[in-house]
Write an enzyme that holds these catalytic residues in place. Structure first.
Site, PDB file in Angstrom:
ATOM      1  N   HIS A   1       1.258  -1.410   0.041  1.00 39.69           N
ATOM      2  CA  HIS A   1      -0.219  -0.213  -0.015  1.00 39.69           C
ATOM      3  C   HIS A   1       1.728   1.420  -0.340  1.00 39.69           C
ATOM      4  CE1 HIS A   1      -3.462  -2.819   1.001  1.00 39.69           C
ATOM      5  NE2 HIS A   1      -2.596  -2.983   2.227  1.00 39.69           N
TER       6      HIS A   1
ATOM      7  N   SER B   1      17.014  20.936 -14.323  1.00 33.48           N
ATOM      8  CA  SER B   1      15.924  22.228 -15.189  1.00 33.48           C
ATOM      9  C   SER B   1      16.609  23.193 -15.210  1.00 33.48           C
ATOM     10  CB  SER B   1      14.748  22.497 -13.448  1.00 33.48           C
ATOM     11  OG  SER B   1      15.017  23.402 -13.717  1.00 33.48           O
TER      12      SER B   1
ATOM     13  N   LYS C   1      18.083  20.681  -9.778  1.00 32.91           N
ATOM     14  CA  LYS C   1      16.960  19.609  -9.881  1.00 32.91           C
ATOM     15  C   LYS C   1      18.148  18.729 -10.414  1.00 32.91           C
ATOM     16  CE  LYS C   1      12.666  18.892  -8.995  1.00 32.91           C
ATOM     17  NZ  LYS C   1      12.264  19.143 -10.287  1.00 32.91           N
TER      18      LYS C   1
ATOM     19  N   GLU D   1      11.486   8.737 -16.593  1.00 32.75           N
ATOM     20  CA  GLU D   1      10.025   8.841 -16.462  1.00 32.75           C
ATOM     21  C   GLU D   1       9.361   8.567 -17.834  1.00 32.75           C
ATOM     22  OE1 GLU D   1       9.319  13.162 -14.487  1.00 32.75           O
ATOM     23  OE2 GLU D   1      11.128  12.212 -14.860  1.00 32.75           O
TER      24      GLU D   1
END
Ligand code: ARG
Length: 458
Positions: free
Chosen positions: A156, A277, A283, A290
């Site tokens: 979970h 970034s 970043k 992704e």
């Protein structure tokens, strides 16, 4: 001129003909089309449907074309054919004239495209399987390097129990092994010779299909010519295997995105596979992972779209079946690309052992505390309740098991002894596991050994 112009008074409408063309994408089947045609010409000669001189001329020209197609991109320049089959026949006739016009005796493009696709899969599925194996090997490498390191496993998406970091890597490898086997089943499904089916009814020339199957490396012959003309189950199976493999890599990507982020910090992505970034200087983004996750959606779409294309088709060939190629080729490219990128990410992954250990310590050991009581005769449901109460108290006070004095333990059950502290560690937790599929160091060591043997054999 199209292959079928004789029956028509007028030329095809330019735009509509353009709409129906598949050469743009089925040129990828060029080698397979030539391979199939070489064998077909031989089979025709064996059946005395064409002369052996014609067969010889066809063979020489086709072999030369295959060679040239391999090294000379100009071979395809300016080609404006309806499909790859038309291109091959046109170029053949350009070279050998009437002998080339005899090649299509007793054969239909319906079976030709099926044999091409099957030959293509026989060549390309092993490439996909190798990419799956390579990712499994990278995971095995990380598992080996992780040694005795532990991390929390989640259910979970909440901390559940400690596991060896190696167990986590091997979990993802287990799914990839199933994918590998699923692709082997695709190969088996594609392993049937459709030639001899004609357009739908079979062929009236005495083609020795058993010989032809052996010649092309097929182990069986299709059972029914009507079915064969419109059967693309091997494409559906490929798309399913690809979609499911993509789902597996996507789930691995998701785990690595999470665990390499600031909130978890168990892994560090190599700079070479991270992106920055344009605005925020701090970043370090996991773009490749992704993309792997995102592309899984596209592969699921290819499967769903193709099933929808198939569902209304009458038995036999319909042009709708031409729609099999773009999803198939794209699924192959996308999956192999995803697997290879993920392999690089995994093999350059760095483990932050302390952060992983810290997260595995504490509350994820609650089950081990209950097991301690069970070992001293308490019924499990009762032990669960006792430890639940203990957890409630610790959570309210912002404390951990490790801070409890023996008296405090005993306030919950007088069965707790001083040795409880040795039982309540991440290391003791994994070592307490007893089943072969568990995270016990012995079981994980065996699983890693089995995986390595499999990698060597594949
Ligand atoms: N380009 C076609 C396909 O991909 C080849 C088969 C054409 N057959 C036909 N009867 N029009 O399906």
């Amino acid at each position: 001129m199209p292959l079928w112009s004789g029956r028509f008074d007028s030329d095809p409408d330019k735009d509509v003909f353009e709409f129906g063309k598949s050469f743009r994408f089925d040129r990828r089947l060029f080698e397979d089309d030539v391979t199939g045609s070489l064998a077909w010409a031989e089979a025709l000669a064996r059946a005395r449907a064409i002369g052996s001189d014609d067969a010889q001329a066809i063979a020489t020209a086709l072999e030369e074309m295959r060679e040239q197609g391999r090294w000379d991109p100009a071979f395809f320049d300016g080609a404006d054919d309806e499909d790859v089959h038309a291109l091959v026949e046109r170029k053949l006739v350009e070279r050998v004239g009437d002998a080339g016009r005899r090649l299509h005796t007793g054969r239909s493009r319906n079976e030709q495209v099926s044999v091409d696709m099957r030959l293509y899969l026989k060549r390309r599925v092993p490439v996909v399987q190798t990419a799956l194996r390579d990712l499994a090997a990278a995971l095995a490498g990380r598992a080996e390097a992780a040694g005795a390191a532990v991390m929390p496993a989640y259910t979970h998406m909440r901390r559940a129990q400690p596991v060896l970091v190696a167990h986590f890597f091997l979990a993802h490898a287990a799914a990839l092994r199933r994918d590998h086997a699923r692709f082997a089943a695709v190969l088996d499904e594609a392993d049937e010779l459709p030639l001899g089916s004609g357009a739908i009814a079979g062929t009236s020339y005495p083609i020795d299909v058993a010989w032809l199957a052996a010649r092309l490396g097929f182990s069986r012959i299709v059972a029914n010519s009507m079915d064969a003309a419109g059967d693309r189950d091997f494409v559906s199976s490929f798309l399913h295997a690809a979609a499911l493999a993509a789902v597996h890599v996507s789930r691995l990507a998701e785990d690595l995105i999470l665990y390499s982020g600031e909130e978890f910090g168990y892994f560090e992505l190599a700079d070479a596979v991270a992106t920055g970034s344009s605005l925020m200087p701090q970043k370090k983004n996991p773009d490749p992972l992704e993309l792997v996750r995102g592309k899984a959606g596209r592969l699921i779409g290819h499967l769903a779209g193709w099933m929808a294309t198939m569902k209304g088709l009458p038995i036999g060939y319909s042009k709708d079946l031409q729609e099999d190629k773009e999803p198939l080729f794209d699924a192959e490219d996308t999956l192999v690309g995803s697997l290879r990128a993920t392999t690089t990410v995994v093999s350059t992954l760095e483990l932050h052992e302390d952060a992983a250990l810290r997260a595995a310590d504490g509350m994820p050991l609650a089950t081990d505390v209950a097991d301690y009581l069970v070992a001293r005769g308490v019924a499990f449901r009762r032990a669960h309740e006792i430890v639940g109460g203990l957890v409630r108290q610790l959570v309210a006070a912002g404390r951990e098991f490790s801070s409890l004095t023996l008296d405090e333990w005993r306030a919950h059950s007088d069965l707790f002894d001083a040795d409880i502290v040795q039982h309540v560690t991440p290391r003791a937790s994994v070592e307490a596991k007893r089943t072969p599929q568990s995270t016990s160091p012995e079981a994980v060591g065996k699983a890693l050994g089995a995986l390595k043997t499999w990698i060597e054999g594949n």
